[in-house]
Design a protein around this motif. Structure first.
Motif, PDB file in Angstrom:
ATOM      1  N   GLY A 111      -1.776  -6.092  13.239  1.00 17.95           N
ATOM      2  CA  GLY A 111      -2.205  -4.759  13.408  1.00 17.95           C
ATOM      3  C   GLY A 111      -2.112  -3.819  12.190  1.00 17.95           C
ATOM      4  N   THR A 112      -1.658  -4.445  11.140  1.00 25.44           N
ATOM      5  CA  THR A 112      -1.539  -3.448  10.026  1.00 25.44           C
ATOM      6  C   THR A 112      -2.408  -4.052   8.740  1.00 25.44           C
ATOM      7  OG1 THR A 112       0.384  -4.610   9.027  1.00 25.44           O
ATOM      8  CG2 THR A 112       0.833  -3.026  10.745  1.00 25.44           C
ATOM      9  N   GLU A 113      -2.449  -2.993   7.754  1.00 26.36           N
ATOM     10  CA  GLU A 113      -3.340  -3.370   6.495  1.00 26.36           C
ATOM     11  C   GLU A 113      -2.451  -4.350   5.794  1.00 26.36           C
ATOM     12  OE1 GLU A 113      -4.769  -0.027   4.218  1.00 26.36           O
ATOM     13  OE2 GLU A 113      -5.857   0.873   6.173  1.00 26.36           O
ATOM     14  N   ALA A 114      -1.204  -4.032   5.709  1.00 23.95           N
ATOM     15  CA  ALA A 114      -0.510  -5.053   4.882  1.00 23.95           C
ATOM     16  C   ALA A 114      -0.585  -6.294   5.580  1.00 23.95           C
ATOM     17  CB  ALA A 114       0.911  -4.574   4.861  1.00 23.95           C
ATOM     18  N   GLY A 115      -0.544  -6.625   6.954  1.00 24.60           N
ATOM     19  CA  GLY A 115      -0.560  -7.766   7.604  1.00 24.60           C
ATOM     20  C   GLY A 115      -1.760  -8.439   7.178  1.00 24.60           C
ATOM     21  N   TRP A 116      -2.902  -7.599   7.560  1.00 26.29           N
ATOM     22  CA  TRP A 116      -4.267  -8.026   7.129  1.00 26.29           C
ATOM     23  C   TRP A 116      -4.561  -8.561   5.642  1.00 26.29           C
ATOM     24  CZ3 TRP A 116      -6.371  -3.075   9.521  1.00 26.29           C
ATOM     25  CH2 TRP A 116      -6.280  -3.118  10.628  1.00 26.29           C
ATOM     26  N   ASP A 117      -3.805  -7.847   4.601  1.00 23.69           N
ATOM     27  CA  ASP A 117      -3.736  -8.495   3.658  1.00 23.69           C
ATOM     28  C   ASP A 117      -3.191  -9.906   3.160  1.00 23.69           C
ATOM     29  OD1 ASP A 117      -5.422  -6.243   2.503  1.00 23.69           O
ATOM     30  OD2 ASP A 117      -3.504  -5.092   1.803  1.00 23.69           O
ATOM     31  N   LYS A 118      -2.229 -10.047   4.056  1.00 20.39           N
ATOM     32  CA  LYS A 118      -1.266 -11.106   4.209  1.00 20.39           C
ATOM     33  C   LYS A 118      -2.125 -12.265   4.536  1.00 20.39           C
ATOM     34  CE  LYS A 118       3.125 -13.254   5.524  1.00 20.39           C
ATOM     35  NZ  LYS A 118       4.208 -12.824   5.895  1.00 20.39           N
ATOM     36  N   LEU A 119      -2.790 -12.166   5.669  1.00 22.86           N
ATOM     37  CA  LEU A 119      -3.550 -13.042   6.360  1.00 22.86           C
ATOM     38  C   LEU A 119      -4.835 -13.560   5.508  1.00 22.86           C
ATOM     39  CD1 LEU A 119      -3.819 -11.339   9.865  1.00 22.86           C
ATOM     40  CD2 LEU A 119      -2.888 -13.676   9.363  1.00 22.86           C
ATOM     41  N   GLU A 120      -5.424 -12.472   4.761  1.00 22.81           N
ATOM     42  CA  GLU A 120      -6.557 -12.939   3.827  1.00 22.81           C
ATOM     43  C   GLU A 120      -5.899 -13.861   2.872  1.00 22.81           C
ATOM     44  OE1 GLU A 120      -8.328  -9.693   2.116  1.00 22.81           O
ATOM     45  OE2 GLU A 120      -9.233  -8.972   4.074  1.00 22.81           O
ATOM     46  N   GLN A 121      -4.816 -13.709   2.280  1.00 24.89           N
ATOM     47  CA  GLN A 121      -4.254 -14.629   1.285  1.00 24.89           C
ATOM     48  C   GLN A 121      -3.787 -16.146   1.804  1.00 24.89           C
ATOM     49  OE1 GLN A 121      -0.798 -12.533  -0.303  1.00 24.89           O
ATOM     50  NE2 GLN A 121      -2.076 -10.756  -1.043  1.00 24.89           N
ATOM     51  N   GLU A 122      -3.232 -15.881   2.961  1.00 22.20           N
ATOM     52  CA  GLU A 122      -2.834 -17.113   3.741  1.00 22.20           C
ATOM     53  C   GLU A 122      -4.311 -18.015   3.937  1.00 22.20           C
ATOM     54  OE1 GLU A 122      -0.915 -16.463   7.240  1.00 22.20           O
ATOM     55  OE2 GLU A 122       0.829 -15.975   5.998  1.00 22.20           O
ATOM     56  N   ILE A 123      -5.348 -17.417   4.471  1.00 23.35           N
ATOM     57  CA  ILE A 123      -6.485 -18.167   4.779  1.00 23.35           C
ATOM     58  C   ILE A 123      -7.245 -18.795   3.448  1.00 23.35           C
ATOM     59  CG2 ILE A 123      -9.005 -17.705   5.160  1.00 23.35           C
ATOM     60  CD1 ILE A 123      -8.216 -15.428   6.858  1.00 23.35           C
ATOM     61  N   GLU A 124      -6.875 -18.388   2.311  1.00 26.91           N
ATOM     62  CA  GLU A 124      -7.403 -18.802   1.127  1.00 26.91           C
ATOM     63  C   GLU A 124      -6.343 -20.020   0.629  1.00 26.91           C
ATOM     64  OE1 GLU A 124      -7.358 -15.676  -1.628  1.00 26.91           O
ATOM     65  OE2 GLU A 124      -9.322 -14.419  -0.848  1.00 26.91           O
ATOM     66  N   ARG A 125      -5.000 -20.078   0.668  1.00 29.93           N
ATOM     67  CA  ARG A 125      -4.354 -21.042   0.555  1.00 29.93           C
ATOM     68  C   ARG A 125      -3.983 -21.972   1.288  1.00 29.93           C
ATOM     69  NH1 ARG A 125       0.994 -19.582   1.015  1.00 29.93           N
ATOM     70  NH2 ARG A 125       1.341 -17.373   1.682  1.00 29.93           N
ATOM     71  N   LEU A 126      -3.973 -22.062   2.711  1.00 26.21           N
ATOM     72  CA  LEU A 126      -3.544 -22.672   3.726  1.00 26.21           C
ATOM     73  C   LEU A 126      -4.479 -23.148   4.382  1.00 26.21           C
ATOM     74  CD1 LEU A 126      -0.441 -20.376   5.193  1.00 26.21           C
ATOM     75  CD2 LEU A 126      -0.348 -22.043   3.587  1.00 26.21           C
ATOM     76  N   PRO A 127      -4.393 -24.756   4.684  1.00 17.12           N
ATOM     77  CA  PRO A 127      -5.520 -25.500   5.144  1.00 17.12           C
ATOM     78  C   PRO A 127      -5.566 -25.364   6.765  1.00 17.12           C
ATOM     79  CG  PRO A 127      -3.646 -26.876   4.373  1.00 17.12           C
ATOM     80  CD  PRO A 127      -3.281 -25.507   4.177  1.00 17.12           C
TER      81      PRO A 127
END
Length: 239
Positions: free
Chosen positions: A154-170
């Motif tokens: 629900g936050t921009e900081a959280g969305w940034d973290k999610l994008e990073q996780e999608i790229e590196r976590l299978p």
């Protein structure tokens, strides 16, 4: 017969309310999922808030300064009644049937199927908390685990973290499914925490609206008629 403010919304009325919200000429109206999250926070918080405090943010979640231009006073009253009925439905569901209560998440097409979207709901919940940040702070400090998923989605900081996780976590899909499943139990725990401290009334009626005797089932509870369908899809829909 005109439905009372304690009558759960049918699926058709939920869709109608969503259309009213998004068809307005406003810059930042809530959609139905964001509104559900917002009301869940408003009605699960440390103190009761009157509709006059929280209603303006429904139409303008950015600044609460814009209001819709309805075609008539009747249309405006009908739209407000739908929002108040949804608020009462959430309040009564969380109070009387929390185990069956489910948030209203959005869905979007994905790989031939559909994907549950929780971003708007979480954003709405945090908007509701922002109406009383000092009141919420003790619980956020004592139980940050209850807000972890909500703040992540629900936050921009959280969305940034999610994008990073999608790229590196299978296992991003599995993690997302876990996040979806975690929200309802967290909401129930949050609501129970404040109710144990006598924080708020179980429902929010409009001024002058009488309370009706008896309790209605939660929107996702089995219909008492024995049909096996959810109340909102059976006699709740008929109401």
């Amino acid at each position: 017969m005109k439905p009372g403010l304690d009558t759960p919304l049918s699926e058709e009325e939920l869709e109608a309310l969503d259309r009213i919200l998004l068809a307005s000429d406003l810059d930042a109206p809530m959609d139905i999922s964001m509104l559900d999250g917002y009301l869940c926070a408003v009605l699960s918080g440390p103190r009761p808030l009157p509709p006059s405090t929280w209603m303006p943010w429904v139409w303008d979640h950015a600044s609460a300064t814009q209001t819709p231009h309805f075609q008539s006073p009747k249309a405006e009253k009908q739209a407000a009644a739908l929002v108040l009925r949804l608020a009462n439905e959430i309040a009564l569901g969380l109070t009387h049937d929390p185990d069956s209560f489910e948030p209203l998440f959005a869905e979007r097409p994905a790989d031939g199927g559909s994907e549950i979207v929780i971003d708007d709901w979480c954003f709405g919940f945090l908007k509701g908390m922002a109406l009383d940040p000092a009141g919420w702070q003790p619980l956020r400090t004592a139980r940050p685990d209850l807000f972890e998923t909500i703040e992540l989605y629900g936050t921009e900081a959280g969305w940034d973290k999610l994008e990073q996780e999608i790229e590196r976590l299978p296992d991003a899909d599995a993690r997302h499914a876990g996040a979806v499943a975690a929200i309802a139990p967290a909401l129930r725990a949050i609501h129970a925490h404040w109710r144990e401290r006598g924080a708020a009334e179980p429902a929010v009626m409009a001024a002058g609206e009488p309370r009706r005797a008896g309790e209605r089932p939660g929107r996702n509870a089995p219909c008492p008629c024995g049909s096996g369908r959810k109340y909102k899809q059976c006699h709740g829909k008929a109401a």
